[in-house]
Motif scaffolding. Sequence first.
Motif, PDB file in Angstrom:
ATOM      1  N   ASN A   1       5.986   6.030 -45.948  1.00 39.52           N
ATOM      2  CA  ASN A   1       6.130   6.646 -44.626  1.00 39.52           C
ATOM      3  C   ASN A   1       4.804   7.297 -44.263  1.00 39.52           C
ATOM      4  O   ASN A   1       3.793   7.055 -44.918  1.00 39.52           O
ATOM      5  CB  ASN A   1       7.310   7.637 -44.590  1.00 39.52           C
ATOM      6  CG  ASN A   1       7.160   8.796 -45.549  1.00 39.52           C
ATOM      7  OD1 ASN A   1       6.058   9.143 -45.970  1.00 39.52           O
ATOM      8  ND2 ASN A   1       8.278   9.417 -45.898  1.00 39.52           N
ATOM      9  N   ALA A   2       4.789   8.143 -43.264  1.00 42.43           N
ATOM     10  CA  ALA A   2       3.535   8.755 -42.807  1.00 42.43           C
ATOM     11  C   ALA A   2       2.918   9.659 -43.868  1.00 42.43           C
ATOM     12  O   ALA A   2       1.714   9.856 -43.887  1.00 42.43           O
ATOM     13  CB  ALA A   2       3.791   9.565 -41.532  1.00 42.43           C
ATOM     14  N   ARG A   3       3.725  10.198 -44.766  1.00 37.69           N
ATOM     15  CA  ARG A   3       3.219  11.135 -45.768  1.00 37.69           C
ATOM     16  C   ARG A   3       3.007  10.539 -47.154  1.00 37.69           C
ATOM     17  O   ARG A   3       2.400  11.167 -48.005  1.00 37.69           O
ATOM     18  CB  ARG A   3       4.179  12.311 -45.905  1.00 37.69           C
ATOM     19  CG  ARG A   3       4.209  13.179 -44.684  1.00 37.69           C
ATOM     20  CD  ARG A   3       5.032  14.401 -44.981  1.00 37.69           C
ATOM     21  NE  ARG A   3       5.976  14.575 -43.895  1.00 37.69           N
ATOM     22  CZ  ARG A   3       7.010  15.359 -43.926  1.00 37.69           C
ATOM     23  NH1 ARG A   3       7.278  16.043 -45.002  1.00 37.69           N
ATOM     24  NH2 ARG A   3       7.804  15.457 -42.894  1.00 37.69           N
ATOM     25  N   GLN A   4       3.540   9.384 -47.401  1.00 33.61           N
ATOM     26  CA  GLN A   4       3.386   8.791 -48.737  1.00 33.61           C
ATOM     27  C   GLN A   4       3.278   7.286 -48.647  1.00 33.61           C
ATOM     28  O   GLN A   4       3.823   6.669 -47.742  1.00 33.61           O
ATOM     29  CB  GLN A   4       4.552   9.190 -49.655  1.00 33.61           C
ATOM     30  CG  GLN A   4       5.876   8.517 -49.318  1.00 33.61           C
ATOM     31  CD  GLN A   4       6.993   8.976 -50.228  1.00 33.61           C
ATOM     32  OE1 GLN A   4       7.254  10.154 -50.336  1.00 33.61           O
ATOM     33  NE2 GLN A   4       7.648   8.043 -50.879  1.00 33.61           N
ATOM     34  N   SER A   5       2.564   6.723 -49.602  1.00 30.42           N
ATOM     35  CA  SER A   5       2.453   5.273 -49.651  1.00 30.42           C
ATOM     36  C   SER A   5       3.669   4.711 -50.393  1.00 30.42           C
ATOM     37  O   SER A   5       4.339   5.420 -51.132  1.00 30.42           O
ATOM     38  CB  SER A   5       1.161   4.860 -50.355  1.00 30.42           C
ATOM     39  OG  SER A   5       1.149   5.381 -51.661  1.00 30.42           O
ATOM     40  N   ALA A   6       3.916   3.449 -50.179  1.00 27.65           N
ATOM     41  CA  ALA A   6       5.073   2.797 -50.789  1.00 27.65           C
ATOM     42  C   ALA A   6       4.897   2.690 -52.306  1.00 27.65           C
ATOM     43  O   ALA A   6       3.820   2.366 -52.792  1.00 27.65           O
ATOM     44  CB  ALA A   6       5.256   1.407 -50.198  1.00 27.65           C
TER      45      ALA A   6
END
Length: 147
Positions: free
Chosen positions: A111-116
């Motif tokens: 999401n905007a705060r963490q990578s997959a």
Amino acid sequence: MADNSKFHVDGLAKFNSTLLGLDAKTGSGVLRRAGRAAMKQVESAMRKGAKLDSGELKDSIGMRASTAKGRSRDRIARISVGPIKKSKGRGKKKRGFSNINQKAIAQEYGNARQSARPFIRPALESNVDNVLRDLINEIGKELTQLK
């Protein structure tokens, strides 16, 4: 990108006639028990891949086997593996089921705060051959016990 893997299974006609020879409740039970046994390794792999934040996501991963209901009556059995248990937290730390699902989606796709950091798809993809082999073996054991 679609996976175009193909596989061939011999003996499906005999398997189908054997299953059709059972009553619906027994046949569904055979498939649910065999499916649960075969999917245990996927459940374990998902737990290993789940992010270790507070442990809620890892604790929420479980397995559910059910029969068809409602619009899915053409399905004999359904095995669900993933974040399906409600959190066991207490007081203000207790999180609902939807919060756990949001954590799982955020880890799987980012999401905007963490990578997959996918953990659901890799757990299934890395075990697909073992699951199919174990499913066939477990169904064979179940049918042998019924004779």
